[in-house]
Design a protein around this motif. Structure first.
Motif, short mmCIF file in Angstrom:
data_model
loop_
_atom_site.label_atom_id
_atom_site.label_comp_id
_atom_site.label_asym_id
_atom_site.label_seq_id
_atom_site.Cartn_x
_atom_site.Cartn_y
_atom_site.Cartn_z
N VAL A 171 2.69 -16.37 -9.16
CA VAL A 171 2.85 -15.13 -8.40
C VAL A 171 3.31 -15.48 -7.00
N THR A 172 4.16 -14.66 -6.42
CA THR A 172 4.67 -14.88 -5.08
C THR A 172 4.53 -13.60 -4.28
N LYS A 173 4.75 -13.70 -2.98
CA LYS A 173 4.70 -12.50 -2.14
C LYS A 173 5.76 -11.49 -2.59
N THR A 174 6.94 -11.98 -2.89
CA THR A 174 8.02 -11.07 -3.30
C THR A 174 7.70 -10.40 -4.63
N THR A 175 7.19 -11.17 -5.57
CA THR A 175 6.85 -10.61 -6.88
C THR A 175 5.83 -9.49 -6.74
N MET A 176 4.79 -9.74 -5.98
CA MET A 176 3.73 -8.74 -5.85
C MET A 176 4.18 -7.53 -5.05
N THR A 177 5.01 -7.76 -4.03
CA THR A 177 5.51 -6.64 -3.26
C THR A 177 6.35 -5.72 -4.15
N LYS A 178 7.22 -6.31 -4.94
CA LYS A 178 8.04 -5.50 -5.85
C LYS A 178 7.17 -4.75 -6.85
N ALA A 179 6.18 -5.43 -7.38
CA ALA A 179 5.31 -4.80 -8.38
C ALA A 179 4.58 -3.60 -7.80
N LEU A 180 4.04 -3.75 -6.61
CA LEU A 180 3.25 -2.68 -6.02
C LEU A 180 4.13 -1.54 -5.52
N VAL A 181 5.33 -1.85 -5.05
CA VAL A 181 6.26 -0.79 -4.69
C VAL A 181 6.61 0.04 -5.92
N HIS A 182 6.80 -0.63 -7.05
CA HIS A 182 7.10 0.10 -8.29
C HIS A 182 5.91 0.95 -8.72
N ILE A 214 -1.65 7.57 -1.42
CA ILE A 214 -1.39 6.27 -2.01
C ILE A 214 -2.49 5.91 -3.01
N PRO A 215 -2.14 5.51 -4.23
CA PRO A 215 -3.14 5.22 -5.26
C PRO A 215 -3.86 3.90 -5.01
N LEU A 216 -4.70 3.86 -3.97
CA LEU A 216 -5.34 2.61 -3.59
C LEU A 216 -6.23 2.06 -4.69
N GLN A 217 -6.94 2.94 -5.41
CA GLN A 217 -7.82 2.46 -6.46
C GLN A 217 -7.03 1.79 -7.57
N GLU A 218 -5.87 2.37 -7.91
CA GLU A 218 -5.02 1.76 -8.93
C GLU A 218 -4.54 0.39 -8.49
N ILE A 219 -4.16 0.28 -7.21
CA ILE A 219 -3.70 -1.00 -6.68
C ILE A 219 -4.81 -2.04 -6.76
N LYS A 220 -6.03 -1.63 -6.41
CA LYS A 220 -7.15 -2.56 -6.41
C LYS A 220 -7.44 -3.09 -7.81
N GLU A 221 -7.11 -2.33 -8.84
CA GLU A 221 -7.46 -2.71 -10.21
C GLU A 221 -6.35 -3.49 -10.92
N LEU A 222 -5.20 -3.69 -10.28
CA LEU A 222 -4.13 -4.44 -10.90
C LEU A 222 -4.54 -5.90 -11.10
N LEU A 263 -4.81 -8.63 -8.39
CA LEU A 263 -3.57 -8.94 -7.69
C LEU A 263 -3.77 -8.96 -6.17
N LEU A 264 -4.59 -8.07 -5.66
CA LEU A 264 -4.84 -8.05 -4.23
C LEU A 264 -5.56 -9.31 -3.76
N GLU A 265 -6.41 -9.88 -4.62
CA GLU A 265 -7.07 -11.13 -4.27
C GLU A 265 -6.04 -12.25 -4.13
N ALA A 266 -5.08 -12.27 -5.05
CA ALA A 266 -4.02 -13.28 -4.98
C ALA A 266 -3.17 -13.07 -3.73
N ALA A 267 -2.87 -11.80 -3.40
CA ALA A 267 -2.10 -11.50 -2.19
C ALA A 267 -2.83 -11.98 -0.94
N VAL A 285 0.82 -1.22 0.00
CA VAL A 285 0.00 0.00 0.00
C VAL A 285 0.85 1.26 0.00
N GLY A 286 2.18 1.11 0.07
CA GLY A 286 3.04 2.25 -0.14
C GLY A 286 3.57 2.96 1.08
N PHE A 287 3.23 2.53 2.29
CA PHE A 287 3.75 3.17 3.48
C PHE A 287 5.26 2.93 3.62
#
Length: 216
Positions: A192-203, A67-75, A160-164, A46-48
């Motif tokens: 997909v893995t925790k690390t993959t998604m964390t990196k993606a969302l941080v980017h 934090i662009p929460l709506q964008e994150i939710k739509e990934l 992506l958030l559902e997978a997380a 979530v970007g904190f």
């Protein structure tokens, strides 16, 4: 977004001492890195918090409103899935261990003769098999793998958030991305893995382009 008490403590530690590694945060809270992994994943997703390899976690200075929460939710999963590493169900445990280390992954997906998903192998599965006195070169992975239908999967069009959420809820390290065939059979098309998604969302939070196909 409402944070838990532990997540608030993690933020305070990182604000005061960042950059700081997950192990160092765990020492402050008398918890293991594995225990903190879901909290760290959420805070980075979530970007904190931001994260840099070989450096650690740092406070981004962003508030929830920034934090662009709506964008994150739509990934979608398909935007960030990476290449799956598979072995055959007749392959030996020794070959699976070799594949895991050579490909530098924590989870292998097992396919049958029709190349359909038949099972999943984790590091723990292979470690348990290695501790015994079995002949690893003759033991097939089908003996120790987790089988369908006890495998959690996701699809390319899932959010992506559902997978997380599935990764955290099931306490697993990776999900196979599947394409469903007839008779409830699945073809493995990604992971997909925790690390993959964390990196993606941080980017995403840092307004950078998504990273695809990484080996996390």
């Amino acid at each position: 977004m409402e944070l838990t008490e532990r997540q608030e403590k993690i933020l305070e530690i990182v604000k005061e001492e960042g950059p700081i590694t997950g192990e160092q945060i765990g020492e402050h809270l008398s918890l293991t890195r594995a225990t903190l992994r879901p909290d760290l994943a959420i805070l980075t997703m979530v970007g904190f918090l931001g994260a840099r390899p070989r450096v650690g976690y740092y406070y981004t200075g962003k508030t929830g409103a920034e934090i662009p929460l709506q964008e994150i939710k739509e990934l979608k999963v398909k935007e960030y899935q990476s290449i799956p590493v598979v072995v055959g169900e007749a392959d030996s445990v020794y070959d699976a261990i070799s594949a895991m280390f050579l490909e530098d992954v924590g989870t292998l997906f097992v396919v049958d003769q029709s190349s359909q998903l038949a099972g999943v192998l984790s590091r723990k599965d292979l470690l348990r098999a290695s501790i015994g006195k079995q002949d690893l070169e003759t033991m097939p992975v089908s003996i120790i793998m987790t089988r369908m239908p006890n495998i959690t999967v996701c699809r390319k069009e899932d959010f992506l958030l559902e997978a997380a959420s599935l990764l955290i809820e099931r306490q697993i390290d990776a999900l196979p991305v599947v394409s469903e065939k007839d008779n409830h059979q699945y073809e493995v098309v990604g992971r997909v893995t925790k690390t993959t998604m964390t990196k993606a969302l941080v980017h995403l939070v840092n307004s950078e382009r998504p990273l695809g196909g990484n080996r996390s």
